[in-house]
Design a protein around this motif. Structure first.
Motif: not given
Length: 64
Positions: A29-32, A35-41
């Motif tokens: 869950m932390i890795a997901l 990845l979501l934060v990286l995609a938003i950035v």
């Protein structure tokens, strides 16, 4: 003295191999989330606003 539940578990093998499963799910869950934060950035790091991204996506969908 074993209870019926523990005797069943020991005979059926239930509970074995599940050690650390909660930790694995937590790390997943932390890795997901990372990845979501990286995609938003990556999407908004170029100086584009949320309104521009949404209107661009809607334009692609509707063809306008």
């Amino acid at each position: 003295m074993k209870t019926r539940r523990s005797a069943f578990r020991s005979r059926s093998g239930i509970g074995r191999g599940e050690r650390g499963q909660g930790t694995l799910e937590y790390v997943g869950m932390i890795a997901l989330a990372a990845l979501l934060v990286l995609a938003i950035v990556a999407a908004f790091g170029k100086g584009t606003s949320l309104a521009d991204v949404v209107s661009g996506a809607l334009g692609k969908i509707t063809g306008i």
